[in-house]
Design an enzyme around this catalytic site. Structure first.
Site, PDB file in Angstrom:
ATOM      1  N   HIS A 189      -3.593 -28.643   5.942  1.00 49.86           N
ATOM      2  CA  HIS A 189      -2.249 -28.654   5.352  1.00 49.86           C
ATOM      3  C   HIS A 189      -1.737 -27.283   4.940  1.00 49.86           C
ATOM      4  CE1 HIS A 189      -4.550 -28.419   1.611  1.00 49.86           C
ATOM      5  NE2 HIS A 189      -3.451 -27.982   1.048  1.00 49.86           N
TER       6      HIS A 189
HETATM    7  C1  UD1 Z   1       0.298 -28.195  -2.565  1.00 52.83           C
HETATM    8  C2  UD1 Z   1      -0.348 -26.973  -3.203  1.00 52.83           C
HETATM    9  C3  UD1 Z   1      -1.687 -26.713  -2.517  1.00 52.83           C
HETATM   10  C4  UD1 Z   1      -2.561 -27.943  -2.502  1.00 52.83           C
HETATM   11  C5  UD1 Z   1      -1.779 -29.070  -1.856  1.00 52.83           C
HETATM   12  C6  UD1 Z   1      -2.592 -30.347  -1.819  1.00 52.83           C
HETATM   13  C7  UD1 Z   1       1.169 -25.238  -4.066  1.00 52.83           C
HETATM   14  C8  UD1 Z   1       1.677 -23.884  -3.827  1.00 52.83           C
HETATM   15  N1  UD1 Z   1       0.465 -25.775  -3.054  1.00 52.83           N
HETATM   16  O1  UD1 Z   1       0.642 -27.839  -1.238  1.00 52.83           O
HETATM   17  O2  UD1 Z   1      -2.358 -25.693  -3.230  1.00 52.83           O
HETATM   18  O3  UD1 Z   1      -3.739 -27.677  -1.760  1.00 52.83           O
HETATM   19  O4  UD1 Z   1      -0.582 -29.289  -2.605  1.00 52.83           O
HETATM   20  O5  UD1 Z   1      -1.889 -31.389  -1.264  1.00 52.83           O
HETATM   21  O6  UD1 Z   1       1.395 -25.795  -5.124  1.00 52.83           O
HETATM   22  N2  UD1 Z   1       5.494 -33.862   0.560  1.00 52.83           N
HETATM   23  C9  UD1 Z   1       5.759 -35.198   0.703  1.00 52.83           C
HETATM   24  N3  UD1 Z   1       5.293 -36.040  -0.245  1.00 52.83           N
HETATM   25  C10 UD1 Z   1       4.596 -35.613  -1.324  1.00 52.83           C
HETATM   26  C11 UD1 Z   1       4.338 -34.239  -1.461  1.00 52.83           C
HETATM   27  C12 UD1 Z   1       4.767 -33.374  -0.497  1.00 52.83           C
HETATM   28  O7  UD1 Z   1       6.373 -35.631   1.656  1.00 52.83           O
HETATM   29  O8  UD1 Z   1       4.219 -36.464  -2.152  1.00 52.83           O
HETATM   30  C13 UD1 Z   1       5.941 -32.932   1.604  1.00 52.83           C
HETATM   31  C14 UD1 Z   1       7.231 -32.256   1.218  1.00 52.83           C
HETATM   32  O9  UD1 Z   1       8.148 -32.450   2.232  1.00 52.83           O
HETATM   33  C15 UD1 Z   1       6.892 -30.790   1.087  1.00 52.83           C
HETATM   34  C16 UD1 Z   1       5.554 -30.649   1.766  1.00 52.83           C
HETATM   35  O10 UD1 Z   1       4.957 -31.938   1.809  1.00 52.83           O
HETATM   36  O11 UD1 Z   1       7.843 -29.989   1.712  1.00 52.83           O
HETATM   37  C17 UD1 Z   1       4.679 -29.717   0.998  1.00 52.83           C
HETATM   38  O12 UD1 Z   1       4.501 -30.121  -0.380  1.00 52.83           O
HETATM   39  P1  UD1 Z   1       4.267 -29.042  -1.558  1.00 52.83           P
HETATM   40  O13 UD1 Z   1       3.932 -29.708  -2.822  1.00 52.83           O
HETATM   41  O14 UD1 Z   1       5.370 -28.084  -1.541  1.00 52.83           O
HETATM   42  O15 UD1 Z   1       3.006 -28.218  -1.096  1.00 52.83           O
HETATM   43  P2  UD1 Z   1       1.680 -28.691  -0.421  1.00 52.83           P
HETATM   44  O16 UD1 Z   1       1.688 -28.171   0.970  1.00 52.83           O
HETATM   45  O17 UD1 Z   1       1.416 -30.150  -0.626  1.00 52.83           O
END
Ligand code: UD1
Length: 366
Positions: free
Chosen positions: A201
């Site tokens: 991820h």
């Molecule tokens: C975040 C953390 C990372 C951790 C990871 C675990 C930061 C900088 N990064 O990254 O350290 O390893 O979580 O999962 O805080 N999304 C959904 N549903 C959700 C959550 C996210 O659809 O419940 C999608 C969103 O469209 C978003 C993307 O996933 O754009 C990324 O989510 P985000 O929380 O920004 O960062 P992660 O890549 O999950």
């Protein structure tokens, strides 16, 4: 004493759960849980609260997804009034996600004491958003709870006062130790034979579409001989949908939804080899003695390389294929027991908190 926990993203939940439990067993501690809403899908959040038996959050800031600046800024703006209203003596933040640094910054400006659980880890790669979050959070925290000795050394090297640093062990392993017996109820499909478990991820892997395509091609190739189970993070799911060639899901490459904690633990427990770019999974596989191939150039958890089952394969497809082959041929390393990864780290944190006579930064001059 009032302790307020801030959690926001999936990897926070397994770290906060044992600390909440350990503090609940002490007298005179009132606890509040704030969920920032960074992760909001039920299978990225709610299911973990249920399985890990974390009390429902008292407050949900509902920030959701956005750019890093926007997400961090929203957490800061929405968390400040909560702190002003609830007046905690100590705020605990976990790991290295955007919620961690945002909440720590709010508290440092309001002179509220901050404890950072999983302090001191360093990849020395400042292109990783998590490394920036770790560096900044540690600089403005008052209690730095480290999982391993390398964390203490990193903090001392950065000029953190030794009296703020507490080597307590790994809280995520507390959760694993507690729930491993319960994971026995899950026998992953195909567990009778060998299988590869995959999670990817990190932006550096999945936002680079040609590289993502190449990795999926390799996994599809591996899956001709061996089942490959790949629970797909929402970010990765979005990127896969953008790929030109979608024909990756043939053979035995199973792209499935993110798994709840217990089922994922069972998948790790029985895997022949795990391929990942996660931080936490490097530690969990080391504890479980399962070979782990990490698709990153560096790790903030070097102890999993020196004492565990982790191997960094970088961004090198040939190396990945070779290491998978080697592992399948039985050439894996034995993990040695790691100091203080014993299921009791959270109890040590709770004892330190309750023994700290003056918790309020304003009056302690911390
Ligand atoms: C975040 C953390 C990372 C951790 C990871 C675990 C930061 C900088 N990064 O990254 O350290 O390893 O979580 O999962 O805080 N999304 C959904 N549903 C959700 C959550 C996210 O659809 O419940 C999608 C969103 O469209 C978003 C993307 O996933 O754009 C990324 O989510 P985000 O929380 O920004 O960062 P992660 O890549 O999950």
């Amino acid at each position: 004493m009032h302790v307020l926990h801030v959690v926001g993203a999936r990897p926070n939940f397994m770290k906060a759960a044992p600390v909440v439990r350990a503090l609940a067993s002490l007298k005179n501690i009132h606890q509040t849980i704030v969920h920032t809403g960074q992760h909001y899908d039920p299978n990225m959040s709610d299911v973990f609260f249920r399985e890990l038996e974390i009390p429902q959050p008292d407050v949900n800031l509902g920030v959701g997804s956005a750019s890093h600046a926007r997400q961090t800024a929203d957490i800061i703006a929405r968390f400040e009034p909560v702190v002003l209203e609830r007046k905690p003596d100590l705020v605990l933040v976990y790991g290295d996600v955007n919620s961690t640094v945002a909440a720590a910054l709010v508290c440092s400006k309001l002179l509220i004491a901050v404890g950072h659980v999983e302090a001191g880890l360093r990849s020395r790669d400042r292109t990783m958003p998590e490394e920036i979050n770790r560096l900044l959070t540690d600089q403005i925290s008052d209690f730095l709870f480290t999982p391993s000795q390398d964390g203490n050394e990193n903090l001392l090297h950065e000029g953190i006062a030794p009296e703020k640093i507490f080597l307590v062990g790994n809280v995520m392993i507390d959760t694993l130790v507690r729930l491993l017996p319960k994971s026995e109820q899950y026998r992953p499909a195909g567990a009778q034979s060998k299988y590869v478990l995959v999670t990817l991820h990190r932006p550096s892997n999945v936002d680079d579409l040609p590289w993502l395509q190449q990795m999926l091609g390799t996994l599809a190739h591996i899956s001709k001989d061996l089942t490959v189970v790949f629970p797909v993070h929402p970010r990765t799911r979005q990127r896969i949908a953008q790929l030109e060639h979608q024909a990756v899901n043939n053979g035995c490459l199973q792209l499935v939804d993110p798994k709840p904690y217990l089922e994922f633990l069972a998948l790790q427990r029985d895997a022949t080899v795990v391929i990942t770019d996660s931080g936490g999974i490097q530690e969990e596989t080391t504890f479980l003695g399962v070979p782990c191939l990490t698709i990153r150039e560096n790790t903030e958890r070097p102890i999993t390389l020196t004492m565990g089952t982790n191997t960094l394969v970088g961004r090198d497809i040939k190396r990945l294929e070779k290491e998978v082959e080697r592992t399948l041929a039985g050439a894996s390393r034995q993990a040695r027991p790691l100091p203080l990864w014993d299921g009791h780290a959270a109890e040590r944190i709770a004892a330190i908190i309750s023994n700290s006579a003056v918790m309020c930064r304003g009056s302690s001059g911390l």
